[in-house]
Structure formats: structure tokens, C-alpha cells
Design a protein around this motif. Sequence first.
Motif, PDB file in Angstrom:
ATOM      1  N   GLY A 672       0.808  -1.216   0.000  1.00 12.98           N
ATOM      2  CA  GLY A 672       0.000   0.000   0.000  1.00 12.98           C
ATOM      3  C   GLY A 672       0.838   1.260   0.000  1.00 12.98           C
ATOM      4  N   ASN A 673       2.164   1.130   0.083  1.00 14.46           N
ATOM      5  CA  ASN A 673       3.021   2.319   0.141  1.00 14.46           C
ATOM      6  C   ASN A 673       3.203   2.936  -1.233  1.00 14.46           C
ATOM      7  N   THR A 674       3.410   4.243  -1.233  1.00 18.75           N
ATOM      8  CA  THR A 674       3.731   4.964  -2.468  1.00 18.75           C
ATOM      9  C   THR A 674       5.197   5.364  -2.505  1.00 18.75           C
ATOM     10  N   SER A 675       5.894   5.277  -1.369  1.00 17.22           N
ATOM     11  CA  SER A 675       7.301   5.655  -1.297  1.00 17.22           C
ATOM     12  C   SER A 675       8.176   4.410  -1.345  1.00 17.22           C
ATOM     13  N   SER A 676       9.235   4.444  -2.174  1.00 17.67           N
ATOM     14  CA  SER A 676      10.169   3.318  -2.227  1.00 17.67           C
ATOM     15  C   SER A 676      10.986   3.223  -0.944  1.00 17.67           C
ATOM     16  N   SER A 677      10.975   4.279  -0.111  1.00 22.23           N
ATOM     17  CA  SER A 677      11.718   4.259   1.149  1.00 22.23           C
ATOM     18  C   SER A 677      10.922   3.601   2.268  1.00 22.23           C
ATOM     19  N   THR A 678       9.640   3.379   2.052  1.00 20.60           N
ATOM     20  CA  THR A 678       8.825   2.688   3.056  1.00 20.60           C
ATOM     21  C   THR A 678       9.106   1.196   2.961  1.00 20.60           C
ATOM     22  N   ALA A 679       9.605   0.595   4.055  1.00 19.63           N
ATOM     23  CA  ALA A 679      10.001  -0.810   4.041  1.00 19.63           C
ATOM     24  C   ALA A 679       9.900  -1.387   5.442  1.00 19.63           C
ATOM     25  N   ILE A 680       9.948  -2.699   5.532  1.00 19.36           N
ATOM     26  CA  ILE A 680       9.929  -3.375   6.825  1.00 19.36           C
ATOM     27  C   ILE A 680      11.065  -4.375   6.856  1.00 19.36           C
ATOM     28  N   SER A 681      11.764  -4.439   7.963  1.00 16.73           N
ATOM     29  CA  SER A 681      12.932  -5.310   8.082  1.00 16.73           C
ATOM     30  C   SER A 681      12.509  -6.739   8.360  1.00 16.73           C
ATOM     31  N   SER A 682      13.489  -7.657   8.292  1.00 13.46           N
ATOM     32  CA  SER A 682      13.199  -9.062   8.595  1.00 13.46           C
ATOM     33  C   SER A 682      12.821  -9.248  10.049  1.00 13.46           C
ATOM     34  N   VAL A 688       8.710   4.258   7.741  1.00 13.60           N
ATOM     35  CA  VAL A 688       7.865   4.997   6.809  1.00 13.60           C
ATOM     36  C   VAL A 688       8.726   6.052   6.117  1.00 13.60           C
ATOM     37  N   GLY A 689       8.759   6.032   4.774  1.00 16.31           N
ATOM     38  CA  GLY A 689       9.561   6.990   4.027  1.00 16.31           C
ATOM     39  C   GLY A 689       9.108   8.416   4.288  1.00 16.31           C
ATOM     40  N   ALA A 690      10.084   9.323   4.299  1.00 13.28           N
ATOM     41  CA  ALA A 690       9.746  10.738   4.524  1.00 13.28           C
ATOM     42  C   ALA A 690       8.834  11.269   3.419  1.00 13.28           C
ATOM     43  N   ASP A 691       8.875  10.625   2.239  1.00 14.87           N
ATOM     44  CA  ASP A 691       8.032  11.081   1.130  1.00 14.87           C
ATOM     45  C   ASP A 691       6.789  10.222   0.953  1.00 14.87           C
ATOM     46  N   GLU A 692       6.414   9.451   1.986  1.00 12.10           N
ATOM     47  CA  GLU A 692       5.196   8.647   1.904  1.00 12.10           C
ATOM     48  C   GLU A 692       3.974   9.571   1.885  1.00 12.10           C
ATOM     49  N   ASP A 693       2.976   9.234   1.072  1.00 10.40           N
ATOM     50  CA  ASP A 693       1.758  10.030   0.981  1.00 10.40           C
ATOM     51  C   ASP A 693       1.029  10.043   2.317  1.00 10.40           C
ATOM     52  N   LEU A 694       0.684  11.261   2.770  1.00  9.59           N
ATOM     53  CA  LEU A 694      -0.037  11.371   4.036  1.00  9.59           C
ATOM     54  C   LEU A 694      -1.457  10.837   3.892  1.00  9.59           C
ATOM     55  N   ASN A 695      -1.989  10.314   5.022  1.00  6.35           N
ATOM     56  CA  ASN A 695      -3.307   9.664   5.080  1.00  6.35           C
ATOM     57  C   ASN A 695      -3.327   8.358   4.291  1.00  6.35           C
ATOM     58  N   ASN A 696      -2.157   7.887   3.818  1.00  4.79           N
ATOM     59  CA  ASN A 696      -2.070   6.618   3.102  1.00  4.79           C
ATOM     60  C   ASN A 696      -2.150   5.470   4.100  1.00  4.79           C
ATOM     61  N   THR A 697      -2.837   4.380   3.744  1.00  2.51           N
ATOM     62  CA  THR A 697      -2.980   3.211   4.611  1.00  2.51           C
ATOM     63  C   THR A 697      -1.955   2.157   4.218  1.00  2.51           C
ATOM     64  N   LEU A 698      -1.121   1.764   5.180  1.00  7.57           N
ATOM     65  CA  LEU A 698      -0.113   0.732   4.966  1.00  7.57           C
ATOM     66  C   LEU A 698      -0.595  -0.569   5.598  1.00  7.57           C
ATOM     67  N   THR A 699      -0.332  -1.697   4.934  1.00  2.16           N
ATOM     68  CA  THR A 699      -0.698  -3.009   5.462  1.00  2.16           C
ATOM     69  C   THR A 699       0.573  -3.797   5.729  1.00  2.16           C
ATOM     70  N   VAL A 700       0.766  -4.163   7.019  1.00  2.00           N
ATOM     71  CA  VAL A 700       1.912  -4.971   7.431  1.00  2.00           C
ATOM     72  C   VAL A 700       1.455  -6.423   7.491  1.00  2.00           C
ATOM     73  N   THR A 701       2.182  -7.325   6.794  1.00  2.97           N
ATOM     74  CA  THR A 701       1.812  -8.737   6.713  1.00  2.97           C
ATOM     75  C   THR A 701       2.958  -9.601   7.215  1.00  2.97           C
ATOM     76  N   ALA A 702       2.627 -10.563   8.097  1.00  6.95           N
ATOM     77  CA  ALA A 702       3.585 -11.572   8.560  1.00  6.95           C
ATOM     78  C   ALA A 702       3.091 -12.921   8.065  1.00  6.95           C
ATOM     79  N   THR A 703       3.918 -13.621   7.280  1.00  6.49           N
ATOM     80  CA  THR A 703       3.534 -14.905   6.680  1.00  6.49           C
ATOM     81  C   THR A 703       4.385 -16.014   7.267  1.00  6.49           C
ATOM     82  N   SER A 704       3.722 -17.082   7.730  1.00  6.31           N
ATOM     83  CA  SER A 704       4.438 -18.217   8.308  1.00  6.31           C
ATOM     84  C   SER A 704       5.324 -18.859   7.257  1.00  6.31           C
ATOM     85  N   THR A 705       6.581 -19.165   7.632  1.00  5.02           N
ATOM     86  CA  THR A 705       7.477 -19.864   6.703  1.00  5.02           C
ATOM     87  C   THR A 705       7.060 -21.314   6.519  1.00  5.02           C
ATOM     88  N   ALA A 706       6.116 -21.775   7.321  1.00  8.32           N
ATOM     89  CA  ALA A 706       5.625 -23.148   7.167  1.00  8.32           C
ATOM     90  C   ALA A 706       4.583 -23.242   6.057  1.00  8.32           C
TER      91      ALA A 706
END
Length: 931
Positions: A672-682, A688-706
Motif C-alpha cells: 500500500g506504500n507509495t514511497s520506495s523508502s517505506t520498508a519493513i525489516s526481517s 515509513v519513508g519521509a516522502d510517503e503520501d499522508l493519510n495513506n494506509t499501509l498493510t503490514v503482513t507476517a507470513t508463516s514460513t511453514a
Amino acid sequence: MSKVKNRKVVSAVMAVVVATAILLTGTFAWQSISQMALNEVAEEYVNPGGRLHDDFDGVNKDVYVENFMGEGEAGGVPIYARVRLDEYLETGLGAGIKDGMDGENLATPLVAGTDINDVTTWTTHLPEEGDPAGTNSAFREYYTWEMGGKTVYMPTFLKNRDSLKADINGTYAGPDGDPATDEDRYGDYETYTVGQTKTADAEYDADDNDIDEGDAGVEDVNYTLQSETHTAAETLEAQVLTMAQWKAMGAPAGPYWVYDTDGWAYWAQAIQPGEATGLLLNGIHLEKTMTTDCYYGIHVVAQFTDGRDGDWGKGAGNGFYTPDAGPEPSIDALQLLHQAAGELLKVTVSSENNAITVKTASNLQFNAAVTIADTAITNQGVTWTLEGNTSSGTSLNDAGLLTVAANEPVGTVLTVKATSQENDTAMGEMQVTVVAAADGVVISSADGATSVKRGRTLQFSAAVSNQGSQDGVSQDVTWTVSGNTASDTSISDEGLLTVGLEETVGNVLTIKATSMVNNAAVGDATVTILVLGDGVTVASAGNATTVKTARTLQFTAAVLDEGSSDGVPQGVTWAVSGNTSSSTAISTSGLLTVGEDETAGGTLTIKATSVVNSAAVGTKTVTVNPLADTVTVSTTATMPLAAGETRQYSAQVTGEGSTTGVPQNVTWTVSGNTSSSTAISSGGLLTVGADEDLNNTLTVTATSTAGSSVFGTKTVVVNFEKSVANVTAGSTTTVTIDGIKWYVLVKDGNKALLLPKDILEVNRPINSSSIDPNSPKWKGSAMETYLNDEWLSSKPVLSQKAMSTTIYTRSTWDADEDTFDTTTDKVFLLSEADVFGTMDDKTAVAKDYTYNGTMLPAPGGSWKATYNDTRAWWFLRSPKWSSSNPIVGMAIVNHNGNSSMYGSYYCSDYDGIRGGGVRPALWVTTGTYTS
């Protein structure tokens, strides 16, 4: 237009009309009317460089074709041309008066049903036997034609490949443009001498389409003009022939106009770049004294192609196959075109059934195909000849039928030749060997078997019959098998058939034995394939239909064979498919092991295949269920999240494996991010990137390696208020809102004043046409309306956050300190006072300012701005007067950041390098949030 110009196949259909009218003095005045260009708007017709010439001085009438593309020019290639001449003649009162002209036409056409106003009804000129000019034509009673020859011409200056106009030298009106002035009719005709030069503007195509815009074309948009000096040269010397005359000459390529029977005249050689053909029509002579008005017209139709597609435009429906352009090229014409292109006739000889041997005392039919560039020339006959025979009774007739005498020696090699009757250099041949009269082969199988199982063999034998001859006919045969589907099904040189294990059950194989002496002596037999093992059943332990990741499941298989219980192999090979994990495998004993990373919800197919019969296969499917079945994502943070901040997330995996060693690891992703600087680590740290669009909704997902089907999510909104509050007013730090980077100029309580970092809306007017352009003003302007309506409504976040603001703007540049326009705007432009502290370069008063009666802070200390990474100017809302160029304009911030005045109410290029535009300003609400 495609403009795929990679083929350059053209149909340029051009018409030039010649008219005559009898005058009271008894003299004649000729008229060369501007040509028509048929199909010129059809996009698929691209001119490869052909130009029709019409040179007419009132006496001579020269029609020829020029390839105006020079050899060094892009697209300069040899072209090919054909021309058709359509005639019309009428006599009587008013002859020559067309629709839309003054006067009444009471004339009668020479050919009934033809119409002066419709050239499609005119009569196509057809050659007569030995006479291209058609002496017996009814038109020749009035006008005779002189055809062929050469002239001196000036290479055309009309080199626009979009244009289908003819090159006209000599017009009816003459220099003064008045057809009624007798003495200067054709006064603009120019006679050239070889080597004479002429300097003029040459016209070239300038756009990417293939449309002829004609008089509506715009210079430097649709065409360009380039001064050039051209040198007059001679055309080739042409000879005009009928198709029959040309063929009687041996059908040579050369400087010939060849008239086909359908009225098309073809130039019999390639027209090279910068070259012109000889004359098709050289002159027209009045033969009959006229006692009434007379009109005579010739409609010239020319078509060009570069021929590189090999079919002269047939496949694409253009070139010489243009719709509605008349008959397609005949077989004779195609031969001419191919020979003009340097291609040669080819004769190919074949025998009936492709036989390479022929028996004594028998016949064999031969056929010959005459082609040129793989095009069949069906009107070409051949002459048959025979070589190599020793018996006078062995002969070859005119139809290609070979008769071999009974006494022709076995082993004799006969050469059959076919030579084109039109071109004796085109010849083909084929050789056949004389064999003895062996007339058949009989095949038999061991024990008369008509079937054989897969994986087995069957012996065949052959006997060659020899009717009427017992002296030395070879009994050897060659064996072949056909109809098989398995590559390892084969037959040996001794006739032993081996059937592959993968051969199709029920398939019928054909076994063929061919005499090595006479390949026409053939025998065959058929056998049907039977199954050896015809089925496999697969079962799972406990009849299980599911299996979990990181677990095993045992499978068993039974091979069945209908009607057999003695010695059919029971072994199978095991395979698993549908898996996504390389760790998922099945052993040779049928034990399935599912990898820990196998896709949950996927289907695995277990296959058992008989080792004897690969067509005997059994399968069973099981569904993979995950050990881990739930992922919960959480965070301890409670404060709003702003652009440029970080937040830690954690995940809990639960399910069957939570206490028995199922991997608890997850992979983190953000969407859902618009900024390439918005990322999540392992480790789950969201940045959140300094140039991320304000009021933008980000979705954080954790997926089981199983299993990728087991995941959890959490959403977070990039907080508008906190992000704006985090920016220092007047700094160069920006926030991204609706995809635009914004400076924060002022923060005041629960609101902030924003200005875009870059210039927007280039080439948009400040004023509408309804406002005096000499008194531009902000209030009621097109720019005020556009920014507060269309522009703001297209910004989903800003349209919700923008606040209405009372704006004061001087009504005119010289208004006194109390004369202001008042507007209520959500979006506005800054004033001259906001940026420079002045009004028309004089000291500003409090109402000249947008905020607090003072200048606004320049971001980073500079009001310079860019458009497309280049410094440019931008509008202010204040009116301004220019004393050096007395006019009222709008104040601007020029590309150096200084105050200036713009004398037009449109944005456009400032100096040809930097463009100008606007930087919309607006107040937005920041709520009650404080950091």
C-alpha cells in the motif's frame, strides 16, 4: 498511422486531366487541371518515393514517373511503377462545363454511360495488337497519341513521402492566374536543358503519420521546407510495347513501358533512387476539325511499390493490389515485375509419385512447374527432351510422358529435361533409373500373427514377385514401419519388429517392404498393439486424503494385467507432482515425505507407473494441510505514525506445531506504500519513508514460513496531522500529500500554510477570455476557478483538509491602499508582498500580505523553483505594471528568484529554455494534535 514504416509499400493513385475547348478563333487551349490523389487518406498506403510527372506546354504532353528518393536518403530504394490512362470525350454546346461551374452542359459523351464529373466511369485505354496507342479506338478519330521517347526534366522539389500530388510543369491559367488571358496560358511552363540548375524550397515530411494533410498541413509540424539546388537531367528513353510484343522480344528487363491487355502499362525495370522512367505519353494531336464545343480528358492513374515484400502488396492489400484501383496484376505482369526485380524464371521437374526408378516396358508421367520468385507462371509452356537412353524405343512426348522400351538396359540413368518456351535459359531436369519389371512384394508375419504386445518382437518376411522375368531380379527389400507413436518402436533390416513399452494400446502399425530394384514394388501388412499390463491401482495408509507439512504418508500399488497371471512384472516407479517444496519427495517404496515449506492447501498427485508398460498408470491425490494455522500481528505503539518514523511489529504463530517443533518464523512485507523508502525489516521494524503520501494506509503482513496460506495483517494510517506538525515551518523539509511534495511555510495553531516544492500546471491561463487581457486579475480568473474546483477535487486528501480563507488582492496595479478584491478561496496564489514585501515594486500595506501582515519565510531562504528539474518562473496573484513595455501583467517570481512582471495572461516558455507555471498555496487543518 502504423506506423510501422519498415515495409514502405505504397499505392499512390494520382490523376492528371487534360481538357480542350474550341474557341471562336479556331485555336485550341489545353488545360492541365490539378491532379486528384485517390486513397490518399488511407493509412496503409505509404509512398516509397514515387512521383508522377505531368509536363505540358499546350502542345507536348509528357507523362513519366520519378523515384525522388536519393540513394543516400533514408528510405531510398528501387521502386516499381504501373500507369493506366483513362479517357473521356464529349462534344456539343457547353462541353467541358462540370458540376459547380457557370453555364449549362448540353454536350454528348463519345462513350455512352460515361460522365465528365465521375472519372471512375471514364474509358480505360486498351492497346491493340502491335499498337500500344490503339489506332482503331474511337478516341483516335479525334486525337492521336505519340508514345515513348525521353525528355529533360527537373527533379521534383516535392519530396514529402506523405504527399500523393503529381509534379505539374505548365498550368492552364499561367502566371496571372486568369484562364481567360490567352497570351499567357501555360506561361509558367519552363523548358529545361541538361545541367540547368534551379534553387527552391524542397518539401519533406515532418510528422510520424502517413496522412497527406494537403493545404491544411502546417510547416514544421506536418512538413518542413529546405532550400535545395536541383540539376535538370534526361529521363531514360522509353519504348512502349504491348505485352505480346514484349514477350516476343524474349521478355527482357529494360526501359520499356509494357501495356497489358487490361490497360495497365508496367515499367519493365526497377526505377533506381534519383532516376526517372522514359515517357509513356509524349504528345496528343488533334486529328479532326471541330465545329462545336469539345472537351477531351485523360485521367492518369499511377501506382508504386518498393516490392520488398515479394508479393507486390498482395498480402497487405496495397502496392499493386490497392482496393478499387482496377484489375490486379496478371500472370504476365507478375512475370514482368519479378524479372524487373532481377529474379529469374525457374523450371522444376517432378515425376508421378516422386518415382526415382522406372520399369522396362512401362510409362512414367513427368510434370514441370514454371515459377519466378516462388510465383507460379501458369501461362508458360515447356519443351521436353530426353537424354541417356540407349534404345530408340525409349522416348518422351510433348506432354512429359516417358515411355521406356522393353530392351532398355536395366541400370540405365535417364535424364528428363524441361525448358521454358519463353526463356531457353530456364531449364529443370530430373533423373530416373531403369529397373527390371519387378511388380510386387508379399509380406508375411511369424505364425500369421496380426497383433503384438508392447515390449515384444515379431518377425516379418517378404517375397518379391517378378511377372514375366526370372533373370536376375534382386529379391532384397528395405523395411519401414509407420503409424507408431513410440520412438523406440522400430524394424530391423531383416524385418524384426520391436514394439516400444510406451507404444499406444490399440494402435495399428503398418509394416512396409519395398523392392530395392523397383521402388514402385511395395508390399505391406498391419498389426495391432496389445497391452502387457493394463492398469495400476494406488492406495494410501488408512485411505488418507490429507497430509500435513513435515509429515509422511505410505502409499502402495498393484499392477493388473487382463487375462494374464504368469510373469507380468509387478514393479512400479513412484513420482509426486504438484509440490512447490524441493523437500517434498516419494521414495522407491512409496513413502511420501512432505517438506516443512510445502504450500498449505496445495494438492499433491502420487503416480505409480508399471515398469513394463508405461501406459499402465495409477494416481491418487492428497491435500496438504499446514501444521501452523494462525499468525497474529501486533505492536505496542499507541501514538499516531508520521512520515519518516519507525514502528516495531511482532508476530505470534499458533497451530498444531506450536508445541512440537513447527517453525515459528515469519517473513515480513509491507504493501500500500507509495514511497520506495517505506520498508519493513526481517525483524518487523517498519520504516515509513519521509516522502510517503499522508493519510495513506499501509498493510503490514507476517507470513508463516511453514506455509504461504498462513499469515496475519495489521494496518496503519500515515498520520496527516503529526506528519505536518513534525515539519519545521520555513525549512526545506517536505511532506508528500496526494503525490505532491509540499513545504510548510507557516504553522498557526491547528492549521498550516502549504506551498508545493515544485512548479505545477504549466501552460494554463490566469484569465479567461471573458476578462480583459490587458487588466489581468486574480478575482474571477480562470486560474482561481480551476484551482478551487477541478484541481482541488482531484486531490483526495487535500480536498478534505483544505480550509477556506479570505484573500485580499489589489483590484488593479495602481489601486490605492483601500481598493482590494476580496475572495474566499481554499487554493490561491501568493502575493507579491508575501514573497518580496512590495506591491508593484512599492512598499506593501498589511492587506497585501496573506498572513499576519508580513512576508512569508522562503523555504531554505530561497523562492527559486523548478519544473522538470529546470529552474523556472511562477505566477503570483498580484497585478503589475511594466514601464519598459507598457502593459499590465501578473507579478511573477522569475527563475533567479527575483520579482518580475509577465506581459501575457498565459503561462508559456519564459526564454525558450525554462517554462513557467503556478505554485498553488492553501491552508490545511492539522487538528489538535501536538507532538
